[in-house]
Design an enzyme around this catalytic site. Structure first.
Site, mmCIF file in Angstrom:
data_model
loop_
_atom_site.group_PDB
_atom_site.id
_atom_site.type_symbol
_atom_site.label_atom_id
_atom_site.label_comp_id
_atom_site.label_asym_id
_atom_site.label_seq_id
_atom_site.Cartn_x
_atom_site.Cartn_y
_atom_site.Cartn_z
ATOM 1 N N LYS A 74 -49.827 14.352 34.998
ATOM 2 C CA LYS A 74 -48.451 14.750 34.202
ATOM 3 C C LYS A 74 -49.138 15.454 33.093
ATOM 4 O O LYS A 74 -48.569 16.558 32.669
ATOM 5 C CB LYS A 74 -47.833 13.452 33.931
ATOM 6 N N VAL A 105 -29.999 2.814 19.162
ATOM 7 C CA VAL A 105 -29.220 2.153 18.057
ATOM 8 C C VAL A 105 -29.567 0.635 17.975
ATOM 9 O O VAL A 105 -29.906 -0.214 18.911
ATOM 10 C CB VAL A 105 -27.772 1.903 18.596
ATOM 11 N N ILE A 108 -29.064 -2.659 20.125
ATOM 12 C CA ILE A 108 -28.734 -2.446 21.494
ATOM 13 C C ILE A 108 -29.882 -2.290 22.498
ATOM 14 O O ILE A 108 -30.570 -1.394 22.251
ATOM 15 C CB ILE A 108 -27.730 -1.000 21.623
ATOM 16 N N ARG A 185 -51.907 -0.500 7.787
ATOM 17 C CA ARG A 185 -53.117 0.313 8.564
ATOM 18 C C ARG A 185 -53.241 1.673 8.010
ATOM 19 O O ARG A 185 -53.858 2.450 8.402
ATOM 20 C CB ARG A 185 -52.448 0.598 10.102
ATOM 21 N N ASP A 258 -37.636 -6.326 7.721
ATOM 22 C CA ASP A 258 -37.587 -7.568 8.252
ATOM 23 C C ASP A 258 -38.651 -8.620 7.187
ATOM 24 O O ASP A 258 -39.686 -7.901 6.665
ATOM 25 C CB ASP A 258 -38.389 -7.593 9.492
#
Length: 337
Positions: A74, A105, A108, A185, A258
């Site tokens: 590929k 989204v 989802i 990082r 988070d």
């Protein structure tokens, strides 16, 4: 973690190759539901993104870990023609395009995206007309879709880190705070902001749910008072998912945030895990097994003769983990694999 289309691409000389691999990965996850191929494409993209040179052909790529004959072919096709027949066929299919878009989204997943498509929802405008079909998280993801798609500049996270650490330090100096992920990082851009916190009063032996909730609640409340947190997606005993906004002249974007509370005795295993990269984590877990240990985000445990996890090692720093496994310490900036 919020959803990103590809690994961070600053200084990535193979970004176009990584882009088509990530597109293929997303198709395998979201439409074909082939997690094996999804992981293979993601790993190949991660390896290519970490190179300091441009890949010249598939044969050269095959010498790299995680890139086999099919992916190499590929790469050759793309380098020779500037396109990929398989990807063109995928993008001719309306359902593939719609499902891949909807899964971008936040909140989802592939199953929900397929359900929405079967209902007749094919794009974000359709989705906005049928918000009643979305849960709270998904509505937030749709509301901030364009902003969540944008990467967060490092200097913006530095400012957010200052606010978070100052506010938490004012609250209680014993809290330990680390921003993990690609930021730790050393990357110049990140997809979201992952904050890991702990407190000496909370260990893995502590079963008192009220204490966990109190430790996290106090932090979330103070960050809301600082007007850093603007929206809550969800909040449990040990994890908060939400939205933050620096609200300066330079940046007014809403960002995914988070915050996780980890037990004090498990903190540095968690820091290692949430710093990543995914490939680095996979490699160090594999090395741990070779050394007769099991390593995860909670602990490092020696394996018994029966192959069962034993008592966790006493870990007081990331360096302890490397030392026990007989590895030279790698700075977080050396873990971009």
């Amino acid at each position: 973690m919020s959803k990103r289309k590809a690994p961070a691409s600053e200084n990535n000389l193979n970004h176009d190759l990584c882009d088509f691999l990530i597109e293929l990965a997303n198709y395998e996850r979201n439409v074909s539901k082939n997690i094996y191929k999804y992981n293979a494409y993601r790993k190949a993209a991660s390896v290519l993104s970490g190179l300091s040179t441009r890949i010249k052909n598939g044969e050269e790529a095959r010498k790299l870990p995680g890139i086999g004959e099919k992916i190499a072919k590929k790469i050759d096709e793309f380098l020779e023609t500037g396109k990929l027949r398989k990807l063109e066929n995928i993008n001719k299919d309306e359902s593939n395009v719609a499902i891949n878009l909807l899964t971008r989204v936040s909140g989802i997943g592939p199953t929900k995206a397929k359900e929405l498509y079967d209902f007749g929802i094919k794009n974000l405008d359709d989705l906005r007309k049928h918000e009643n079909k979305l849960n709270h998280h998904q509505k937030i993801g749709l509301k901030y879709f364009d902003e969540f798609e944008k990467k967060i500049p490092r200097n913006e996270i530095i400012e957010i880190e200052k606010i978070i650490k100052h506010a938490i330090n004012e609250l209680d100096e014993q809290y330990v705070v680390t921003i993990c992920g690609s930021y730790r990082r050393g990357k110049q851009e990140s997809g979201d902001i992952d904050v890991l916190i702990t407190h000496p009063s909370y260990t893995s032996e502590d079963k008192e749910e009220k204490k966990k909730c109190s430790l996290l609640d106090r932090i979330i409340n103070v960050l809301k008072k600082e007007k850093l947190i603007t929206d809550t997606i969800s909040q449990g005993e040990t994890k908060f998912m939400g939205v933050c906004n620096l609200s300066t002249e330079e940046s007014k974007c809403n960002r995914r945030l988070d915050i996780r509370l980890a037990p004090y005795d498990q903190y540095y295993c968690a820091v290692l895990y949430f710093t990543g990269s995914d490939l680095f984590n996979k490699n160090i877990r594999k090395h741990a097994l070779e050394k007769k240990y099991t390593l995860n985000e909670y602990s490092l445990k020696p394996l018994t003769e029966e192959g069962l996890p034993g008592k966790p090692e006493n870990i007081t720093s990331e360096e302890d983990i490397f030392h026990i496994l007989g590895l030279p310490y790698k700075d977080p900036t050396e873990r971009n694999m």
